[in-house]
Each structure stands twice: as C-alpha cells, then as structure tokens.
Design a protein around this motif. Structure first.
Motif, PDB file in Angstrom:
ATOM      1  N   ASP A 108       0.816  -1.207   0.000  1.00 28.41           N
ATOM      2  CA  ASP A 108       0.000   0.000   0.000  1.00 28.41           C
ATOM      3  C   ASP A 108       0.853   1.262   0.000  1.00 28.41           C
ATOM      4  O   ASP A 108       0.458   2.297  -0.526  1.00 28.41           O
ATOM      5  N   LEU A 109       2.034   1.167   0.653  1.00 25.66           N
ATOM      6  CA  LEU A 109       2.896   2.341   0.736  1.00 25.66           C
ATOM      7  C   LEU A 109       3.462   2.692  -0.624  1.00 25.66           C
ATOM      8  O   LEU A 109       3.452   3.835  -1.045  1.00 25.66           O
ATOM      9  N   ARG A 110       4.010   1.734  -1.302  1.00 27.01           N
ATOM     10  CA  ARG A 110       4.652   1.987  -2.594  1.00 27.01           C
ATOM     11  C   ARG A 110       4.098   1.005  -3.616  1.00 27.01           C
ATOM     12  O   ARG A 110       4.747   0.007  -3.930  1.00 27.01           O
ATOM     13  N   PRO A 111       2.885   1.245  -4.107  1.00 29.21           N
ATOM     14  CA  PRO A 111       2.310   0.279  -5.052  1.00 29.21           C
ATOM     15  C   PRO A 111       3.256   0.066  -6.226  1.00 29.21           C
ATOM     16  O   PRO A 111       3.720   1.027  -6.831  1.00 29.21           O
ATOM     17  N   LEU A 112       3.551  -1.189  -6.496  1.00 30.86           N
ATOM     18  CA  LEU A 112       4.504  -1.491  -7.562  1.00 30.86           C
ATOM     19  C   LEU A 112       3.979  -1.015  -8.910  1.00 30.86           C
ATOM     20  O   LEU A 112       4.737  -0.666  -9.794  1.00 30.86           O
ATOM     21  N   ALA A 113       2.651  -1.034  -9.029  1.00 27.44           N
ATOM     22  CA  ALA A 113       2.069  -0.682 -10.331  1.00 27.44           C
ATOM     23  C   ALA A 113       2.107   0.813 -10.601  1.00 27.44           C
ATOM     24  O   ALA A 113       1.783   1.249 -11.700  1.00 27.44           O
ATOM     25  N   ALA A 114       2.501   1.595  -9.599  1.00 31.40           N
ATOM     26  CA  ALA A 114       2.458   3.042  -9.801  1.00 31.40           C
ATOM     27  C   ALA A 114       3.305   3.440 -10.989  1.00 31.40           C
ATOM     28  O   ALA A 114       4.480   3.152 -11.053  1.00 31.40           O
ATOM     29  N   SER A 115       2.702   4.071 -11.948  1.00 33.11           N
ATOM     30  CA  SER A 115       3.459   4.533 -13.105  1.00 33.11           C
ATOM     31  C   SER A 115       2.732   5.720 -13.705  1.00 33.11           C
ATOM     32  O   SER A 115       1.592   6.005 -13.368  1.00 33.11           O
ATOM     33  N   ALA A 116       3.409   6.375 -14.615  1.00 32.83           N
ATOM     34  CA  ALA A 116       2.858   7.608 -15.172  1.00 32.83           C
ATOM     35  C   ALA A 116       1.662   7.337 -16.075  1.00 32.83           C
ATOM     36  O   ALA A 116       0.951   8.263 -16.442  1.00 32.83           O
ATOM     37  N   ASP A 117       1.419   6.069 -16.451  1.00 35.84           N
ATOM     38  CA  ASP A 117       0.324   5.815 -17.393  1.00 35.84           C
ATOM     39  C   ASP A 117      -1.006   5.564 -16.688  1.00 35.84           C
ATOM     40  O   ASP A 117      -2.009   5.277 -17.335  1.00 35.84           O
ATOM     41  N   ASP A 118      -1.003   5.615 -15.349  1.00 36.97           N
ATOM     42  CA  ASP A 118      -2.258   5.350 -14.646  1.00 36.97           C
ATOM     43  C   ASP A 118      -3.341   6.296 -15.095  1.00 36.97           C
ATOM     44  O   ASP A 118      -3.083   7.414 -15.519  1.00 36.97           O
ATOM     45  N   ASP A 119      -4.556   5.834 -14.946  1.00 39.94           N
ATOM     46  CA  ASP A 119      -5.680   6.668 -15.346  1.00 39.94           C
ATOM     47  C   ASP A 119      -6.086   7.560 -14.182  1.00 39.94           C
ATOM     48  O   ASP A 119      -7.203   7.533 -13.703  1.00 39.94           O
ATOM     49  N   ARG A 120      -5.135   8.298 -13.693  1.00 39.78           N
ATOM     50  CA  ARG A 120      -5.448   9.199 -12.594  1.00 39.78           C
ATOM     51  C   ARG A 120      -4.523  10.394 -12.657  1.00 39.78           C
ATOM     52  O   ARG A 120      -3.638  10.436 -13.503  1.00 39.78           O
ATOM     53  N   LEU A 121      -4.742  11.342 -11.766  1.00 39.19           N
ATOM     54  CA  LEU A 121      -3.925  12.552 -11.779  1.00 39.19           C
ATOM     55  C   LEU A 121      -2.455  12.193 -11.577  1.00 39.19           C
ATOM     56  O   LEU A 121      -2.112  11.391 -10.720  1.00 39.19           O
TER      57      LEU A 121
END
Lengths: 373, 327
Positions: free
Chosen positions: B104-117
């Motif tokens: 939860d702290l550092r989601p591995l999937a976090a990337s610039a292509d996410d559909d969010r801000l």
C-alpha cells in the motif's frame, strides 16, 4: 698558548660586533645622505655610465625572466591590429614617435629617452613585448596597459608593433586615423568634430567598425552608448583602448556622439554559407535558451524592440567581436554597465561552441528595429 | 537548582512535542502512507516502552524482592521464553505487519500511465517545477506548490536537473530522492485536507534549507476548480508587465497569456495564489517580491537568479505590484 687563543676569540667577537653595528647604521646613513640633498637627480646630465649599465642589465634580465611562461595565442586575427594602431597613435606615439611623425623635442630630453619602436622592437620576442606593453617598466616613464584584464588587446598591440617597422607614413596614417585622416597635430581640441574623429579612427564615420574586432556602433541605442562610455571611463568595463578613448573625449560630448552614431543605419554582416549550420544552432539558443542548464533565451532581452535601452543592439554585430565579448563575460573579466553582471552569469554557463554559434547567429540577424529609440 | 535542571531536560522534549502538531510532522498524518507509518511508529514505540518497563521491573524484582537464587531449570526456562521465543514471535509479527504495509505504501504498479492525476515534480537549485497532468486535459505548469485532491491516489514522477534533491510531504508520506537523469515514481493519497510544509531532504547546496514547497490537500471539487483556474492564462491589468518584459524577466519566467515564455525559472502565471515566495523562503507579499527582485542572493545564497537591484526602484515596485496580483 692559552692566552693567545683567548685573545684570538676576543678579536673575532669584536670584529663581528663592528660589522653588525655598521650594517645597522648603513640605512640611516643612506637616508641621511639622501636628506642632505647633494645627490643630483636631474635628467639633463644623464646617468653615470655604471648606473646605466646596471639599470639596462636589470631591465633586460627582468623582462626575459618574467616573459617565461607567457603563452602566445594562436595566430591573432589581423583585425586586432587596427584598434591597436588607433591606440598607438593616441597613447604611444607621443613618446615613441610613428612613421612620418617626428617626436616633440621634450620627449628627446626624457631620461631614459624612449626608443623609436620601428628600430627597437627587433630586440624583443613576442612574449617579451607582451610583458613590456602589459606591465610597463619602472623608472622609465613606460606605463602599464590601463587594464590588466585584457590580454587580447595587448596581443593586438604586439601584432601591431611587429607590423610597425614595415609601415610607410601613408599606411600608418590610414591604419591609425582612418577616414578622418587627422594627424596628431590637428588633434583633440575639445570640439565635437575632433571627438568624432577620435571615435572614427576605429569605428569609422559610418559606425560600422573598420575591422572585425571593432564593433558596429551605428544604430546602437544612445542610453547603452553613453552608459558604456561611462563604464569604460570609470574602469568598470575593462579595455585599455576604450578607457583612454572615453576619458579623452569630453564628457559633455558623449550624448552628441551617441546621437550621431544612433542615427546611422546598421547593416548586417555578410555570412558565408558554411556558417548556416552554426547559425541555426545559435538561433535555437537565442530563441529558447537552454532551460536545462539555466541559460535564458538571448532574445528575451536583446530581441525585444521595447527592451530596456541599456540592453545593447546585437543584430548584425561583428562575429569575432561578439565571440570575444562573450568569452570575456564568461571569464568574468568584461564588466560594463550596471547590468553587466547578468551577462557574466549567463555567459559563464555557455560552452565554447555555443558562444561561436551565438556570435554567428547574431552577426547574421537582420537589424530588427527602425530608428533607435 | 533542581527545578532548573529538570526544565533544561524538558525543554527539548517540549520542542519535540510541539513539532508533532506542526505542518511538517509525520505524527500528524493526513495521508494513507503517513497514517500507516504513524500507526507502525506508535505500535513500535508503545510496544518498546512496555517491554522496557517489563525488563526493568523484572530486574528490580530480582534484585530487591527475590534475593533467593533461582534453580538452574527455572533460569533456563526464563531465558528460553523471555530471551528467545517471545522476542522472536514479536519480531516476526512486527516484520509481517511492516511487510504487509509495503504494497500500500509503494504500489509497484504506480506509473505515469495510470488513469489518474499525475504530478511531475522536478527539483532544481533551489526550487520545484511542478507539472500537473490530469488524465483528461492539458498539462498545467506551476511551481513551488503541490496541490492534490483528498481521497484520490495521485502518481508522482520525481526528477532533478542538477543535483540530488529529495521529495517529502511529512504528513502525507515519502520520502523519495530526485536523481538527475532518472525518473522516480511513487504515489500518495491524502485522507484529510490540510496545508503542509515540505522541505527538500537531501542536502543540495547553500540554500538547501530554503528549498521547500507548500503541499495543499483539498476537497476534490475545490481541487478541480483550482486546477481549472491554474490552467488559465493570467489576467492582470497592472502596468508592471511592461517593465517585466522590457528588462528581460520573460527570458527566464513564463506568464501564460503574455509574451513571457521563459522556461528557466519558476512559472509565475498564478504567483499570487501561492502560499509562499521563492520556494518557502519568504511570505508571499508585494514587499517580499520587490525585495527578492532586488537581492535574491541575499535571501537565498547561491540562487541562480541574478540580482536586479540596479533597476530603478519605481520599476521594481511596478513589477512587484504586477506579480502580487497574478491570481
């Protein structure tokens, strides 16, 4: 035997004592003799032969020694000779004479008598001439270059001195006085025409500059022109040549000189096709800067018609001149108006290739503005 | 004398406790990451304190009350249980809990292509370039202030142009280094609205201590309105734009809607809406703006902006008045 040894020791001790006392008294004795005032310091009778030999030896040896390690630049552009010639006529010829110009009699009464350089320069190599021109010579009346930060100007003078022996009076007058064709004798009487002739020696009556190292001042904004003269005269912008020229022209005439040159049309330098790529590189930097390295767009200041009038007009300026100024800024040695520190900061972030590209670009730029205002 | 020395000991404790309610404290969590870290901290701190009390209690009991020696067997039992089994179990539970927090702290999937801000933050000596990339819309450039909506996970891309800086919003989470030539990605989720001070946490030069941004967690509706306004061009009729442009400020600074389009220094389009000036160095007032124009190097040693103190004072004032109204 024993007694003898003792006596001997005592004798040695007493001798040392006398020597020490003598050495301690000597400086006071020297000051006393000088204070008495019998030593003749008049120039009329010349030096004693032995004094002259000693001084000559000391000077030649010192110039030789201090010239070691002076690095000579790669072949200097001939354009640098012209401003040096103008400066020679203004600053050097009075004492050293020039082709077709005899020296006033009072100069011949100087001690030592300044040499005619047409004959004297052969005795020195380039580095030694550089050393003498830059630093001057004590006890002779030979002054140092007005600023110690413009080696490029001093090298220009060395290049001119090398040419000097071969110049006939006509060639010399053309180099040193240019279109105004004024000789020193008709010189600077405080009139506008005389002051203008002083500028025109190097910058020309058209303000386009008579060599690659003399900037175009035609069409330059008056405020920048006057501020620059002020900075030169105050020693805030480093240039031995312009410091002398700016202090020679009457301050009250600066504004009129500025108006004269501001009203002239500046024409752009012709560029060879080989420079096209370099110009394109320069244009990119001038238009967008290099934000990554905190280099702002040059045109943000220099390209705006409504810019602060103390920001100079660079369009159509000489390429070698621009390169040289950017290099001086980058080395932190140029100085200039109250705004010069901006350029010191930005130019220090430029690489050498970028400086060349920018100089090529601005030299190629069409003059943007109509009348200077 | 004694009271004084007690006070001397309590003074730093008081300072530390006062720090807890500060806008720069990890113990004042307003975000998912900071909350779980704070909870972990309290569990560890209180658990550690309880164990310490138990050990000291046992020591006093053994030394003062129970003078009779234990039998070898009971001593061995004590060492086995209290020295090996219980600590191993506690540490294993703690480790398991901490490991379970990591996804939860550092989601591995976090990337610039996410559909969010997605917010790009670039550290530069000594300020922050901030670029908002909404999932549907144009990028919005700002500086020295990071705003994010409460309740939404936001992806951050962290970069640097010169030296290593470090990004940290203590009440929300972090920290993560900003390394020249690399893009580090992580995400944050604010759970409560608030305004926080976020200092650079990697020594980056003489004005490192003067490099901070303001982080603002806002309700989603307010955030959307703010971002829409931030994306607009500047509207300002003040006469200071003329000297601003004439003196070349626009070569480094952009003010959208004017000719000023420099990309070297901070974007000033909505300068007046920011909480602080010069990356947390000064309050954002007209006087402070005028001072910073005239002597930025006095305010921030080593600053890359040259001083403009040579401008006539009326031009400095006009520029400051203009900038102070860019909302």
């Amino acid at each position: 035997m024993k007694l003898n040894v003792n006596r001997h020791r005592i004798a040695v001790r007493i001798n040392w004592k006398y020597i020490a006392i003598g050495l301690a008294v000597l400086p006071f004795a020297a000051v006393f003799v000088a204070w008495l005032g019998f030593f003749n310091i008049g120039a009329a009778s010349g030096h004693w032969r032995i004094t002259e030999l000693f001084l000559q030896l000391a000077m030649r040896s010192a110039v030789r020694t201090y010239a070691i390690g002076i690095e000579e630049p790669e072949a200097f552009d001939r354009g640098a000779i012209l401003p040096a010639a103008g400066h020679f006529a203004r600053g050097c010829a009075t004492c050293h004479g020039a082709p077709g110009e005899p020296r006033p009699a009072m100069v011949k009464a100087m001690l030592p008598r300044p040499p005619r350089l047409e004959r004297a320069v052969h005795a020195w190599d380039d580095a030694q001439l550089f050393r003498i021109v830059k630093r001057g010579i004590r006890f002779t009346g030979m002054p140092a270059w007005p600023t110690q930060m413009r080696d490029d100007e001093v090298w220009g003078m060395v290049a001119f001195l090398r040419r000097l022996p071969d110049l006939d009076p006509e060639e010399y007058r053309n180099l040193a006085y240019g279109p105004a064709k004024r000789s020193r004798a008709s010189g600077f009487n405080g009139s506008f025409d005389a002051a203008l002739a002083g500028c025109a020696r190097c910058h020309g009556m058209d303000g386009l500059g008579r060599s690659a190292f003399v900037p175009v001042i035609a069409g330059q904004h008056r405020a920048y022109f006057v501020e620059s003269l002020r900075a030169y005269a105050a020693g805030e912008r480093a240039s031995g040549i312009m410091e002398l020229a700016a202090t020679e022209a009457d301050r009250k005439l600066w504004q009129r000189l500025a108006e004269y040159y501001a009203s002239l049309p500046a024409t752009e330098d012709e560029q060879s096709a080989a420079d096209a790529e370099r110009i394109a590189r320069g244009r990119r930097i001038a238009q967008y800067g290099v934000p990554r390295r905190d280099i702002p767009a040059c045109l943000g200041c220099h390209g705006r018609p409504d810019r602060n009038p103390v920001y100079p007009q660079l369009d159509g300026q000489k390429r070698p001149y621009l390169e040289n100024q950017l290099r001086l800024f980058a080395e932190g040695e140029r100085g200039g108006t109250d705004y010069a520190h901006l350029m010191t900061e930005f130019a220090s972030r430029l690489e050498r290739k970028e400086i060349e590209s920018l100089a090529a670009y601005f030299a190629s730029r069409q003059v943007q503005r109509g009348k200077a205002e | 004398m004694k009271a004084q020395s007690v006070a001397a000991y309590l003074l730093p404790v008081g300072c530390l406790v006062a720090g807890c309610s500060d806008a720069q404290s990890v113990l004042n969590p307003h975000g998912a990451e900071a909350e779980s870290i704070a909870l972990l901290f309290w569990i560890t701190a209180i658990g550690g304190a309880l164990i310490w009390l138990a050990v000291v209690g046992a020591l006093i009991y053994a030394g003062r009350r129970h003078r009779k020696p234990y039998s070898q067997a009971s001593a061995a039992r004590l060492v086995l249980w209290a020295g090996a089994v219980v600590p191993s179990i506690l540490l294993a539970v703690l480790l398991g809990y901490a490991l379970a927090l990591i996804p939860d702290l550092r989601p591995l999937a976090a990337s610039a292509d996410d559909d969010r801000l997605h917010i790009e933050v670039i550290g530069e000596q000594f300020w922050w370039r901030v670029i908002y990339h909404p999932p549907d819309g144009q990028p919005v450039v700002s500086a020295n202030e990071v705003r994010l909506p409460v309740g939404e996970r936001v992806t951050f891309s962290l970069k640097s142009t010169d030296v290593i800086h470090s990004f940290w919003i203590p009440p929300l989470g972090g920290k993560m280094d900003m390394i020249p030539g690399r893009t580090n990605t992580f995400s944050l989720k604010a759970t409560k609205a608030g305004i926080f001070r976020s200092p650079c946490t990697e020594f980056c030069g003489p004005s490192h201590a003067l490099m901070a941004f303001t982080a603002v967690a806002m309700k989603p509706g307010r955030f959307d309105r703010w971002l829409a306004n931030e994306g607009k061009e500047a509207v300002n009729g003040k006469p200071g734009l003329k000297p601003f442009l004439a003196n070349g400020c626009g070569a480094c600074h952009a003010i959208r809607g004017t000719e000023a389009d420099g990309a070297v220094g901070p974007d000033l389009t909505h300068l007046a809406s920011r909480k602080t000036l010069a990356a947390g160095s000064l309050p954002n007032t007209e006087d402070a703006i005028a001072r910073f124009i005239a002597e930025p190097d006095e305010v921030k040693p080593g600053v890359r902006m040259p001083a403009f103190g040579m401008l006539p004072q009326d031009e400095i004032d006009a520029i400051a008045a203009y900038l102070a109204r860019l909302e």
